[in-house]
Scaffold this motif. Structure first.
Motif, PDB file in Angstrom:
ATOM      1  N   GLY A 186       0.757  -1.270   0.108  1.00 34.14           N
ATOM      2  CA  GLY A 186      -0.111   0.138  -0.047  1.00 34.14           C
ATOM      3  C   GLY A 186       0.699   1.306   0.007  1.00 34.14           C
ATOM      4  N   MET A 187       1.776   1.255   0.795  1.00 38.45           N
ATOM      5  CA  MET A 187       2.785   2.553   1.052  1.00 38.45           C
ATOM      6  C   MET A 187       3.510   2.571  -0.526  1.00 38.45           C
ATOM      7  SD  MET A 187       1.908   3.929   3.704  1.00 38.45           S
ATOM      8  CE  MET A 187       3.144   5.151   3.940  1.00 38.45           C
ATOM      9  N   VAL A 188       4.013   1.609  -0.904  1.00 35.24           N
ATOM     10  CA  VAL A 188       4.561   1.733  -2.311  1.00 35.24           C
ATOM     11  C   VAL A 188       3.617   2.228  -3.325  1.00 35.24           C
ATOM     12  CG1 VAL A 188       5.712   0.397  -4.053  1.00 35.24           C
ATOM     13  CG2 VAL A 188       6.237  -0.131  -1.715  1.00 35.24           C
ATOM     14  N   ILE A 189       2.495   1.921  -3.441  1.00 35.66           N
ATOM     15  CA  ILE A 189       1.540   2.513  -4.163  1.00 35.66           C
ATOM     16  C   ILE A 189       1.025   3.812  -4.084  1.00 35.66           C
ATOM     17  CG2 ILE A 189      -1.011   2.302  -5.084  1.00 35.66           C
ATOM     18  CD1 ILE A 189      -0.753  -0.772  -4.452  1.00 35.66           C
ATOM     19  N   ILE A 190       0.942   4.207  -2.852  1.00 38.18           N
ATOM     20  CA  ILE A 190       0.493   5.623  -2.464  1.00 38.18           C
ATOM     21  C   ILE A 190       1.814   6.713  -2.886  1.00 38.18           C
ATOM     22  CG2 ILE A 190       0.253   7.105  -0.556  1.00 38.18           C
ATOM     23  CD1 ILE A 190      -1.023   4.575   0.919  1.00 38.18           C
ATOM     24  N   ARG A 191       2.914   6.203  -2.439  1.00 32.11           N
ATOM     25  CA  ARG A 191       4.180   6.992  -2.857  1.00 32.11           C
ATOM     26  C   ARG A 191       4.215   7.034  -4.382  1.00 32.11           C
ATOM     27  NH1 ARG A 191       8.171   7.633   0.760  1.00 32.11           N
ATOM     28  NH2 ARG A 191       7.651   5.686   1.561  1.00 32.11           N
TER      29      ARG A 191
END
Length: 152
Positions: free
Chosen positions: A104-109
């Motif tokens: 999720g954080m990779v996607i958001i970033r």
């Protein structure tokens, strides 16, 4: 348009709140001039889904609620943050082939960077954290009349 607009909603940390958060942000941004049927709105929708899902799934019951804050400064910068009361910061996990989650954080970033923005994580004074994105605001907002109606 005002120099500064803010909106906020606090929701229970449960799966149904993810859709509520997403709808709240998209409808608020539509009021501020971003049509909900644009690519930018789709990007924001996905980012909010990921942020809210993280607040629900990764606080392990230690955050009964989460808050979504939206701030538009001078028609230049849009900031969307999700705050929960769990003290642990998100971890960057390796994208292993067998992992079902943790991206999720990779996607958001990546989505924020694609729009010229950035991701931030900061501690709150109460011991929790806020995960936020800041994006350039490229949509001219429609002025709001004194009756609360937007001008065409």
């Amino acid at each position: 348009m005002a120099d500064h607009l803010e909106a906020s909603v606090t929701l229970p940390s449960e799966p149904a709140s993810v859709a509520t958060a997403r709808g709240y942000v998209v409808s608020t941004l539509a009021e501020w001039g971003l049509p909900s049927d644009t690519e930018v709105a789709d990007t924001v929708r996905l980012i909010v889904s990921e942020l809210a899902t993280n607040a629900v799934q990764h606080t392990f019951g230690q955050s009964p609620t989460f808050t979504v804050d939206i701030v538009l400064d001078r028609d230049e910068h849009l900031r969307i943050g999700v705050t929960d009361s769990h003290p642990r910061f998100p971890k960057r996990l390796p994208a292993a082939v067998q992992q079902d989650n943790g991206r999720g954080m990779v996607i958001i970033r990546w989505l924020a960077a694609e729009r010229g923005g950035r991701l931030r994580v900061r501690a709150t004074p109460e011991g929790g954290k806020t995960v936020s994105i800041e994006l350039p605001w490229t949509v001219p907002a429609r002025p709001v009349t004194t009756a609360g109606q937007q001008e065409p």
